[in-house]
Design a protein around this motif. Structure first.
Motif, short mmCIF file in Angstrom:
data_model
loop_
_atom_site.label_atom_id
_atom_site.label_comp_id
_atom_site.label_asym_id
_atom_site.label_seq_id
_atom_site.Cartn_x
_atom_site.Cartn_y
_atom_site.Cartn_z
N ALA A 76 0.41 -1.02 0.16
CA ALA A 76 -0.08 0.04 -0.01
C ALA A 76 0.70 1.07 0.18
CB ALA A 76 -0.84 0.07 1.23
N PRO A 80 -0.01 3.39 -3.59
CA PRO A 80 -1.48 3.56 -2.67
C PRO A 80 -2.65 3.62 -3.50
CG PRO A 80 0.56 5.16 -2.82
CD PRO A 80 0.84 4.25 -3.76
N VAL A 81 -2.67 3.69 -4.94
CA VAL A 81 -3.68 3.74 -5.54
C VAL A 81 -3.44 2.88 -6.90
CG1 VAL A 81 -5.28 4.89 -6.91
CG2 VAL A 81 -4.57 5.85 -4.97
N TYR A 82 -4.34 1.72 -6.91
CA TYR A 82 -4.28 0.93 -8.23
C TYR A 82 -5.72 0.89 -8.75
CZ TYR A 82 -3.48 -3.46 -10.78
OH TYR A 82 -3.10 -4.26 -11.80
N ASP A 84 -7.65 2.97 -9.73
CA ASP A 84 -8.65 3.82 -8.94
C ASP A 84 -9.19 3.38 -7.50
OD1 ASP A 84 -8.43 5.95 -10.83
OD2 ASP A 84 -10.19 5.07 -11.92
N ASN A 85 -8.38 2.38 -6.95
CA ASN A 85 -8.63 1.46 -5.77
C ASN A 85 -7.60 2.07 -4.54
OD1 ASN A 85 -11.01 -0.07 -6.08
ND2 ASN A 85 -9.55 -0.49 -8.09
N ASP A 86 -8.08 2.52 -3.78
CA ASP A 86 -7.17 3.01 -2.57
C ASP A 86 -6.63 1.31 -1.83
OD1 ASP A 86 -6.20 3.74 -0.18
OD2 ASP A 86 -7.89 3.45 0.95
N GLY A 89 -6.94 0.62 1.89
CA GLY A 89 -8.45 0.37 2.04
C GLY A 89 -8.79 -0.93 1.75
#
Length: 158
Positions: A76, A80-82, A84-86, A89
Motif C-alpha cells: 500500500a 497507494p492507488v491501483y 482507482d482503488n485505495d 483500504g
C-alpha cells in the motif's frame, strides 16, 4: 628492486585515482508492479503461513502472520492507488478481520480455528483480486511445499 616497487605504488595510486574519478553508473529507476509485489512479498507469506499452520508450528505461524500483515502495508505504501482503488483500504476491507482471526487462532494454538481463519484470509485475497479486476488470480491453501529447503515443523518435532 626499489624502482619496481616505486613503479608499482605509482600505478596503484593512478588506478585508485581513476576509479574514484569514474562516474557511477546511473541507478535503474525500478518501480515494481502490483503483480511483482504480490508475487515477491505477499504470496510467499500467505503460503508459508499456511504451511506453518498445517505443521502446527505456532511460533513460526505468528511470525508469518505478522510478516503478511506488514507485506500488505508495504504494498500500500509502494502503490497507494491501483486502478482507482485505495490499496490500504482494499487490504483492510478484505484482510483485517481474517488476519485478526488468524492471530487469535495462533495465540490459542487452535488448529481448527486456524484452518477456518486461513480459509477466510484466502477468501479475502480472492475477493480483493476480483475487486481489482484480476479474478483470474485465484489463491488457495498450499498443497505440498514450494520451499524444499525449509522445515516448517515446530522445533520440538525436528
Amino acid at each position: 628492486m626499489t624502482h619496481r616497487l616505486v613503479l608499482a605504488f605509482a600505478l596503484a595510486a593512478t588506478l585508485t585515482a581513476a576509479a574514484r574519478a569514474a562516474p557511477a553508473p546511473p541507478l535503474v529507476d525500478y518501480h515494481p508492479s502490483m503483480g511483482d509485489l504480490m508475487t515477491m512479498a505477499v504470496q510467499p507469506r500467505h503460503t508459508k503461513l499456511g504451511l506453518a499452520g498445517q505443521a502446527r508450528n505456532w511460533t513460526y505461524a505468528a511470525y508469518e502472520a505478522s510478516e503478511l500483515r506488514h507485506a500488505f502495508d508495504r504494498v500500500a505504501k509502494t502503490i497507494p492507488v491501483y486502478r482507482d482503488n485505495d490499496i490500504a483500504g482494499a487490504a483492510a476491507n478484505n484482510m483485517k478481520a481474517p488476519l485478526d482471526a488468524l492471530d487469535a487462532a495462533i495465540k490459542a494454538r487452535d488448529a481448527a480455528a486456524f484452518t477456518r481463519a486461513y480459509a477466510q484470509a484466502t477468501h479475502g485475497c480472492n475477493a480483493c483480486h476480483k475487486s481489482l479486476e484480476h479474478p483470474e488470480v485465484v489463491i488457495k491453501s498450499p498443497v505440498g511445499s514450494p520451499y524444499p529447503d525449509q522445515d516448517f515443523r515446530p522445533r520440538a518435532a525436528r
